[in-house]
Structure formats: structure tokens, C-alpha cells
Enzyme design. Structure first.
Site, mmCIF file in Angstrom:
data_model
loop_
_atom_site.group_PDB
_atom_site.id
_atom_site.type_symbol
_atom_site.label_atom_id
_atom_site.label_comp_id
_atom_site.label_asym_id
_atom_site.label_seq_id
_atom_site.Cartn_x
_atom_site.Cartn_y
_atom_site.Cartn_z
ATOM 1 N N THR A 1 30.664 0.229 28.758
ATOM 2 C CA THR A 1 30.459 1.473 27.993
ATOM 3 C C THR A 1 31.731 1.877 27.248
ATOM 4 O OG1 THR A 1 28.918 2.176 29.698
ATOM 5 C CG2 THR A 1 29.719 3.880 28.212
ATOM 6 N N LYS B 1 40.468 5.282 36.380
ATOM 7 C CA LYS B 1 41.042 6.274 37.323
ATOM 8 C C LYS B 1 41.261 5.715 38.721
ATOM 9 C CE LYS B 1 36.628 6.620 36.409
ATOM 10 N NZ LYS B 1 35.603 7.023 35.539
ATOM 11 N N GLU C 1 45.318 8.689 29.524
ATOM 12 C CA GLU C 1 44.686 9.986 29.241
ATOM 13 C C GLU C 1 43.194 9.987 29.565
ATOM 14 O OE1 GLU C 1 46.309 12.942 27.900
ATOM 15 O OE2 GLU C 1 44.390 13.666 28.646
ATOM 16 N N GLY D 1 24.734 6.509 30.392
ATOM 17 C CA GLY D 1 26.030 5.831 30.481
ATOM 18 C C GLY D 1 27.144 6.704 31.046
ATOM 19 N N ASP E 1 34.932 9.651 42.623
ATOM 20 C CA ASP E 1 35.443 9.652 41.252
ATOM 21 C C ASP E 1 36.241 10.943 40.986
ATOM 22 O OD1 ASP E 1 35.260 8.527 38.374
ATOM 23 O OD2 ASP E 1 34.514 10.576 38.162
ATOM 24 N N LYS F 1 40.407 11.571 40.229
ATOM 25 C CA LYS F 1 40.916 12.365 39.104
ATOM 26 C C LYS F 1 41.816 13.510 39.578
ATOM 27 C CE LYS F 1 36.976 11.083 36.251
ATOM 28 N NZ LYS F 1 35.569 11.398 35.980
HETATM 29 N N1 HSE Z 1 31.345 8.507 36.074
HETATM 30 C C1 HSE Z 1 32.329 9.341 35.490
HETATM 31 C C2 HSE Z 1 31.754 10.737 35.322
HETATM 32 C C3 HSE Z 1 32.725 8.767 34.166
HETATM 33 O O1 HSE Z 1 30.535 10.894 35.453
HETATM 34 O O2 HSE Z 1 32.496 11.676 35.091
HETATM 35 C C4 HSE Z 1 33.939 9.386 33.560
HETATM 36 O O3 HSE Z 1 35.064 9.223 34.358
#
Ligand code: HSE
Length: 406
Positions: free
Chosen positions: A11, A100, A124, A182, A196, A200
Site C-alpha cells: 500500500t 513503526k 515521519e 488499506g 500498532d 507509535k
Molecule cells: N494500520 C495502521 C493504522 C496504518 O490503521 O493506523 C498506519 O500506521
């Protein structure tokens, strides 16, 4: 002419290739130099594209081509991304990544190599997708001591929660939609279980406070236990449920980091962050609270941040950009007993007695009673979390759910 290689054509990688190749003229104007995408590393070739001739499947071609100045990594995951990125930096190539997981696990080490080699390692796009947040935090807020960074850091879970709230949609249907668009990770467990968002907030905390925070150090909880009925109770009490990542520095320098479903008051700006949008709130001593908002996931939004980093690298081929932090340590992250309000959901067979207990423990708080299910939901007044937990255990031996508020 600056030569770029892109590793990965999923993607984000395909978005980066499209932007760099199709908007080449505009990009060249912006940096006063041509950018040439020389290679795209992928497991297979992609026929019928204007740039189908650029695909290769051997990483060593990139590594050993001294004409390649900048390598973009959009493969995701640690293997083989970590080895590839490290080798490129060691060879004196600048690297831009959207990964990340890589930055959260290995950021300090890779930054150090980039420093030693006098090249750039920019990332970034690893936080907030297309939102400019890392560089503005480090550069534009550099006069501040930052105390707190918090926000909605995962587009997929925000999209799912939003669909549940607005359309009464089932969790699994909303997840499928996010995948089709996506937004989700290859394995969406990383989204819905909070990993995730955890990566971050680790990156944000490292940049804000100067020391690496490892994902294993962060208390992380996803949204899989959040039901439509929790959402309804929260709404009746004046809140919206969001997955919030938060990093806070106390006056003694200790840092506390968490990712968890959190009740956000409807009047707070973060409650209005909907769909795939992310928002990051940064609080500094001079500036107060600043909020960065935009699309946190998606092909072109994320590619926008990656390509801006490529342009920055191209402009600074012989100068270092200072996005860095030192290695972390195991005692750095602490759990701090803070004043907070908690959402409590429990069942009661004796509403009248329970209501008296609630008033005597928490004073006058709004309570939602559901006589049909026997459930009671409330948000406590603000107190130290340890004291709230003691009171809750004393009254609601069978409490079904406790959630934090913002
Ligand atoms: N899977 C992540 C999200 C993609 O949904 O935020 C972007 O880091």
C-alpha cells in the site's frame, strides 16, 4: 540527480512510487534537483505500470550500487527490514521508513549508525500517517519542555469504533471495511490489540523525552473487549470511547506510557476525531497544548509523509537532520498513581442498596441503570487511581469492566 530505491511495493510503497514518479516535476522544483527512482525491490514484478521496468528482487543490487543515495523502506515488520536498513546506513545511504515496528524496536541503534555515517534516518510516516508531527514536535516546539503526548494513533481502530458508534456496525464488519480500504496492518491483530498504537506512542515518547521506550515496557490494551453496549453507556454519560496512546513525564523525570480504550469527554477535541483520522496532542511548558490532526493511514496520505522525508534527505545529502534519542533502560518506564476518573460497569441484584453504596463512596455522580440486564454504569469523580480501585473492589466484587477516562 538523486537516485532513490524503494524497498516494498505494498500500500505505502506503491503510493511512494506513484508520487515520486508521477509528480516528479513538482518534486524536482521543490528541492531544485531531479529525483530518479532507480529500483523498486519487491517479491514479484508488477506488469502494466509506467515504471514496471524498475522492479528487482535482489537487495544486494541496491546495497552495492554507489549511485543510490536514498533508500525508502516500506516493507514493514522487522525481518528483513532491520537488516536491510542497517546495511544501507552502514554503506552510507540515507534511509526513509514508514515502518513503526522497526523504529519502535531499533530506532536508537539505527539513529546512532546514521549519526556515525553522517547520513539521515527519517521516519515521519511512522506516526500519524500523513500528519506532520515528528518534525514539528522536534523543531517547532524545540523551545519547550514537553510533559505529555497523547492521542488517537491508529486509523483502523478509530475507523472501527466510529462505525460502531455512528452506524451501530458490528466490530468484524467494520474491521473488514478498514482492511478493504488499506488502513489495516497485514495482520490486523496489531491494530485491534493496540500494538500498532503502542509502537507509535513509543516513537513519540522517545522524541519528546529523549530516551528510547521499548514496546514491551508499555501497558497495552486493544479494543477487542469494547462492545456496542459499552459505547452506549459511555455516550449516555457524556463520553466517546477512543483508543488512546499516552506518554507522560512526571516532575521527578519518570515516564509513564500506556495504550488503552479510554472515555473521552464529548467536549474534548479528540472526541471529534473520526474515521481513519488521527490526532496527536502535545503539551509543552511554553506553548501549552498543541494538536496535530490528519489522515493517520492510507496509501497516498502516508506516501505524502514518506516523499517529504525523501525530499528532505535529498536537500541534506551532506548534512544531518537531528531527529534522535538515546537508548532506553529497563527502569525508565514507571506506573504512576495519578488522579483520574474511572468508568465502571457492573451488575447488581439490589439496585437501591448499590446506589446508596455508590453515593457514599463517590458522592454525587451520574449513574446509568439498566433494570433489564441488571447493569449499572458510572464515571467516578476524580481521585487517585489506587484509592478508586480500593473503593470499586469494596463495592462491586463482580465489576464487569473498568475503563480510564482522558
Ligand atoms: N494500520 C495502521 C493504522 C496504518 O490503521 O493506523 C498506519 O500506521
Amino acid at each position: 540527480m538523486v537516485n532513490v530505491a524503494i524497498m516494498g511495493h505494498g500500500t505505502v510503497g506503491s503510493g511512494v512510487a506513484e508520487l515520486l514518479i508521477e509528480k516528479n516535476e513538482r518534486i524536482a522544483k521543490g528541492i531544485k534537483s531531479d529525483i530518479n527512482v532507480k529500483y523498486i525491490l519487491a517479491l514479484r514484478t508488477f506488469d502494466g505500470l509506467s515504471y514496471s521496468d524498475k522492479f528487482i528482487n535482489d537487495f544486494n543490487i541496491i546495497l552495492n550500487d554507489s549511485e543510490v543515495d536514498i533508500v525508502v523502506e516500506t516493507m514493514g515488520g522487522l525481518k528483513p527490514a532491520y537488516d536491510f536498513v542497517k546495511s544501507c546506513l552502514l554503506k552510507g545511504k540515507s534511509v526513509v521508513t514508514s515502518n513503526k515496528e522497526l523504529v519502535a524496536a531499533k530506532g536508537a541503534e539505527l539513529i546512532k549508525i546514521a549519526e556515525d555515517k553522517n547520513v539521515n534516518f527519517l521516519f515521519e510516516a511512522s506516526v500519524g500517517g500523513g500528519i506532520p508531527v515528528l518534525r514539528p514536535m522536534v523543531q517547532c516546539l524545540s523551545a519547550n519542555e514537553i510533559f505529555e503526548v497523547k492521542g488517537i494513533l491508529n486509523g483502523t481502530t478509530n475507523y472501527i469504533l466510529n462505525k460502531m458508534i455512528m452506524d451501530n456496525m458490528d466490530f468484524s464488519v467494520a474491521l473488514k471495511l478498514a482492511q478493504d480500504k488499506g488502513y489495516a496492518e497485514k495482520d490486523p491483530t496489531a491494530d485491534i490489540e493496540g500494538h500498532d498504537a503502542c509502537r507509535k506512542i513509543c516513537i513519540l515518547a522517545a522524541l519528546a523525552f529523549g530516551k528510547h521506550v521499548y514496546p514491551e515496557q508499555v501497558k497495552t490494551e486493544g479494543i477487542t473487549n469494547i462492545t456496542l453496549s459499552d459505547i452506549d453507556y459511555a455516550s449516555s454519560l457524556g463520553y466517546v470511547i477512543k483508543l488512546i496512546g499516552k506518554a507522560k513525564k512526571s516532575s521527578d523525570g519518570s515516564v509513564c506510557v500506556s495504550v488503552r480504550p479510554t472515555l473521552v469527554p464529548k467536549e474534548h477535541l479528540l472526541s471529534g476525531v473520526n474515521g481513519v483520522f488521527n490526532a496527536v496532542s502535545v503539551t509543552g511548558d511554553a506553548v501549552g497544548e498543541v494538536i496535530f490532526y490528519g489522515q493517520g493511514a492510507g496509501k497516498m496520505a502516508t506516501a505524502s509523509a514518506v516523499v517529504a522525508d525523501v525530499m528532505d534527505c535529498a536537500k541534506h545529502l551532506n548534512a544531518r537532520k537531528y531527529l534522535s534519542w538515546e537508548e532506553g533502560d529497563e527502569n525508565y518506564i514507571k506506573s504512576v498513581d495519578e488522579k483520574t476518573k474511572l468508568f465502571v460497569l457492573f451488575t447488581s441484584s439490589d439496585f437501591d442498596k448499590t446506589l446508596l453504596d455508590i453515593t457514599s463512596a463517590f458522592g454525587d455522580v451520574a449513574v446509568i441503570k439498566n433494570k433489564q440486564s441488571g447493569e449499572i454504569a458510572l464515571v467516578t469523580n476524580e481521585e487517585l487511581e489506587s484509592s478508586l480501585n480500593k473503593k470499586i473492589a469494596g463495592i462491586f466484587a463482580d465489576s464487569k469492566k473498568i475503563l480510564h477516562t482522558l
